[in-house]
Design a protein around this motif. Structure first.
Motif, PDB file in Angstrom:
ATOM      1  N   GLY A 107       4.057  -3.450  -5.082  1.00 38.64           N
ATOM      2  CA  GLY A 107       3.459  -4.378  -4.122  1.00 38.64           C
ATOM      3  C   GLY A 107       3.570  -5.838  -4.487  1.00 38.64           C
ATOM      4  N   TRP A 108       4.298  -6.136  -5.586  1.00 42.30           N
ATOM      5  CA  TRP A 108       4.422  -7.541  -6.009  1.00 42.30           C
ATOM      6  C   TRP A 108       5.816  -7.783  -6.601  1.00 42.30           C
ATOM      7  CZ3 TRP A 108       0.524 -10.888  -4.892  1.00 42.30           C
ATOM      8  CH2 TRP A 108       0.667 -12.205  -5.343  1.00 42.30           C
ATOM      9  N   PRO A 109       6.530  -8.840  -6.138  1.00 40.46           N
ATOM     10  CA  PRO A 109       7.898  -9.092  -6.626  1.00 40.46           C
ATOM     11  C   PRO A 109       7.914  -9.938  -7.900  1.00 40.46           C
ATOM     12  CG  PRO A 109       7.388 -10.601  -4.841  1.00 40.46           C
ATOM     13  CD  PRO A 109       6.156  -9.762  -5.063  1.00 40.46           C
ATOM     14  N   GLN A 110       7.920  -9.295  -9.045  1.00 37.95           N
ATOM     15  CA  GLN A 110       7.918 -10.022 -10.308  1.00 37.95           C
ATOM     16  C   GLN A 110       9.166 -10.901 -10.477  1.00 37.95           C
ATOM     17  OE1 GLN A 110       7.002  -6.836 -10.058  1.00 37.95           O
ATOM     18  NE2 GLN A 110       4.868  -6.903 -10.723  1.00 37.95           N
ATOM     19  N   ARG A 111      10.251 -10.519  -9.821  1.00 36.16           N
ATOM     20  CA  ARG A 111      11.493 -11.294  -9.915  1.00 36.16           C
ATOM     21  C   ARG A 111      11.338 -12.713  -9.369  1.00 36.16           C
ATOM     22  NH1 ARG A 111      16.612  -8.729 -10.345  1.00 36.16           N
ATOM     23  NH2 ARG A 111      16.429  -6.546 -10.930  1.00 36.16           N
ATOM     24  N   GLU A 118      -5.619 -11.776 -10.299  1.00 37.11           N
ATOM     25  CA  GLU A 118      -6.321 -10.695 -10.994  1.00 37.11           C
ATOM     26  C   GLU A 118      -6.988  -9.736 -10.023  1.00 37.11           C
ATOM     27  OE1 GLU A 118      -9.033 -12.349 -13.767  1.00 37.11           O
ATOM     28  OE2 GLU A 118      -7.473 -13.257 -15.043  1.00 37.11           O
ATOM     29  N   THR A 119      -7.315 -10.240  -8.841  1.00 33.50           N
ATOM     30  CA  THR A 119      -7.989  -9.397  -7.851  1.00 33.50           C
ATOM     31  C   THR A 119      -7.008  -8.565  -7.024  1.00 33.50           C
ATOM     32  OG1 THR A 119      -7.950 -11.256  -6.288  1.00 33.50           O
ATOM     33  CG2 THR A 119      -9.937 -10.974  -7.639  1.00 33.50           C
ATOM     34  N   GLN A 120      -5.709  -8.744  -7.259  1.00 33.02           N
ATOM     35  CA  GLN A 120      -4.698  -8.020  -6.488  1.00 33.02           C
ATOM     36  C   GLN A 120      -4.176  -6.837  -7.301  1.00 33.02           C
ATOM     37  OE1 GLN A 120      -3.812  -8.821  -3.342  1.00 33.02           O
ATOM     38  NE2 GLN A 120      -2.454  -7.066  -3.182  1.00 33.02           N
ATOM     39  N   GLU A 155      -4.922   3.656   1.901  1.00 33.81           N
ATOM     40  CA  GLU A 155      -6.375   3.645   1.725  1.00 33.81           C
ATOM     41  C   GLU A 155      -6.935   2.267   1.411  1.00 33.81           C
ATOM     42  OE1 GLU A 155      -4.516   3.972  -2.249  1.00 33.81           O
ATOM     43  OE2 GLU A 155      -4.206   4.923  -0.292  1.00 33.81           O
ATOM     44  N   ALA A 156      -6.080   1.267   1.209  1.00 36.64           N
ATOM     45  CA  ALA A 156      -6.533  -0.064   0.796  1.00 36.64           C
ATOM     46  C   ALA A 156      -7.039  -0.880   1.989  1.00 36.64           C
ATOM     47  CB  ALA A 156      -5.402  -0.819   0.110  1.00 36.64           C
ATOM     48  N   PRO A 157      -7.880  -1.890   1.745  1.00 41.46           N
ATOM     49  CA  PRO A 157      -8.283  -2.810   2.818  1.00 41.46           C
ATOM     50  C   PRO A 157      -7.064  -3.540   3.380  1.00 41.46           C
ATOM     51  CG  PRO A 157      -9.699  -3.058   0.905  1.00 41.46           C
ATOM     52  CD  PRO A 157      -8.569  -2.177   0.478  1.00 41.46           C
ATOM     53  N   ARG A 158      -7.168  -3.991   4.614  1.00 48.38           N
ATOM     54  CA  ARG A 158      -6.029  -4.610   5.302  1.00 48.38           C
ATOM     55  C   ARG A 158      -5.438  -5.779   4.507  1.00 48.38           C
ATOM     56  NH1 ARG A 158      -2.212  -6.429   6.841  1.00 48.38           N
ATOM     57  NH2 ARG A 158      -1.428  -6.865   8.926  1.00 48.38           N
ATOM     58  N   ALA A 159      -6.263  -6.611   3.899  1.00 48.31           N
ATOM     59  CA  ALA A 159      -5.770  -7.792   3.192  1.00 48.31           C
ATOM     60  C   ALA A 159      -4.957  -7.437   1.951  1.00 48.31           C
ATOM     61  CB  ALA A 159      -6.930  -8.698   2.799  1.00 48.31           C
ATOM     62  N   VAL A 180       4.104  -8.758   3.940  1.00 50.00           N
ATOM     63  CA  VAL A 180       3.514  -8.764   2.603  1.00 50.00           C
ATOM     64  C   VAL A 180       2.006  -8.967   2.692  1.00 50.00           C
ATOM     65  CG1 VAL A 180       5.650  -9.615   1.578  1.00 50.00           C
ATOM     66  CG2 VAL A 180       3.892 -11.253   2.283  1.00 50.00           C
ATOM     67  N   ASN A 181       1.314  -8.619   1.617  1.00 52.37           N
ATOM     68  CA  ASN A 181      -0.141  -8.763   1.616  1.00 52.37           C
ATOM     69  C   ASN A 181      -0.536 -10.239   1.604  1.00 52.37           C
ATOM     70  OD1 ASN A 181      -0.461  -9.642  -1.293  1.00 52.37           O
ATOM     71  ND2 ASN A 181       0.459  -7.632  -1.621  1.00 52.37           N
ATOM     72  N   GLU A 182      -1.803 -10.487   1.897  1.00 49.07           N
ATOM     73  CA  GLU A 182      -2.281 -11.859   2.075  1.00 49.07           C
ATOM     74  C   GLU A 182      -2.114 -12.703   0.816  1.00 49.07           C
ATOM     75  OE1 GLU A 182      -3.783 -15.124   4.013  1.00 49.07           O
ATOM     76  OE2 GLU A 182      -3.214 -13.173   4.848  1.00 49.07           O
ATOM     77  N   ALA A 183      -2.396 -12.125  -0.345  1.00 54.50           N
ATOM     78  CA  ALA A 183      -2.296 -12.890  -1.591  1.00 54.50           C
ATOM     79  C   ALA A 183      -0.862 -13.323  -1.867  1.00 54.50           C
ATOM     80  CB  ALA A 183      -2.832 -12.058  -2.758  1.00 54.50           C
ATOM     81  N   LEU A 184       0.089 -12.425  -1.666  1.00 55.00           N
ATOM     82  CA  LEU A 184       1.489 -12.759  -1.907  1.00 55.00           C
ATOM     83  C   LEU A 184       1.980 -13.796  -0.909  1.00 55.00           C
ATOM     84  CD1 LEU A 184       4.172 -12.427  -3.303  1.00 55.00           C
ATOM     85  CD2 LEU A 184       4.575 -10.348  -1.951  1.00 55.00           C
TER      86      LEU A 184
END
Length: 206
Positions: A107-111, A118-120, A155-159, A180-184
């Motif tokens: 769920g996160w592109p480290q590249r 921390e909350t993601q 199962e995760a919240p929409r954000a 992509v999710n809100e944080a990204l």
């Protein structure tokens, strides 16, 4: 009982059809785990995916600019226009089979060198067995006969979700969009805005 055969056959056929994109999703998850670049190249529409990420990041930049009271309307428009142009250029190099795999595995592109908040939590395509398809099926959304949207993880919240859009082409389902999710999205927009600000300052300024 013969009159029941036709509607039952139609219902069974529709059930099989709605299951077909989930089988494709399972194969995609397997390719992500195996880092199978060739499979991803064949089953992802990179043109539509790049355009989608351009829209998502530039919209986030625009929203941030609109909420900044220190910017004049003309400055907001200039920032939005610059964001679209820069996002188009960056998408050509950023959206590759490798980055798609990198995004879908957790769920996160480290590249892309974007720090994960921390909350993601890590939230990739966790489909290592057939039984895990059930929650994905229950939360998927059919859009007509040729498009389906699947939230990851279901199962995760929409954000916190990454939403995958797949479309039927011929006899196979292809990934055409990743929301992509809100944080990204906020991280990408912040990086884009920072790049624009540096470019507007000029090479001789700090």
């Amino acid at each position: 009982m013969r009159w029941l055969a036709v509607p039952l056959a139609i219902a069974f056929g529709w059930l099989l059809f709605t299951l077909s994109p989930l089988w494709a999703l399972y194969d995609l998850a397997r390719a992500v785990r195996a880092r199978d670049v060739a499979y991803v190249e064949r089953h992802v529409n990179f043109r539509t995916l790049r355009l989608s990420l351009v829209r998502q990041t530039s919209a986030a930049v625009k929203a941030a600019a609109d909420s900044n009271p220190g910017l004049e309307p003309r400055e907001r428009q200039q920032l939005s226009d610059a964001a679209v142009g820069l996002a188009l250029a960056l998408a050509e190099t950023m959206v590759t089979p490798e980055t798609v795999i990198d995004l879908l595995d957790d769920g996160w592109p480290q590249r892309l060198d974007l720090p994960r908040p921390e909350t993601q939590p890590a939230a990739g395509l966790n489909l290592d067995r057939i039984g895990k398809l059930v929650p994905y099926y229950l939360t998927s959304e059919m859009r007509g006969f040729r498009t389906v949207v699947v939230p990851v993880p279901p199962e995760a919240p929409r954000a916190l979700q990454t939403r995958i859009r797949m479309r039927l082409r011929g006899w196979s389902w292809r990934l055409i969009d990743i929301e992509v999710n809100e944080a990204l999205r906020q991280r990408m927009a912040a990086g884009l805005a920072k790049t624009i600000a540096k470019a507007q300052q000029g090479p001789g300024r700090n």
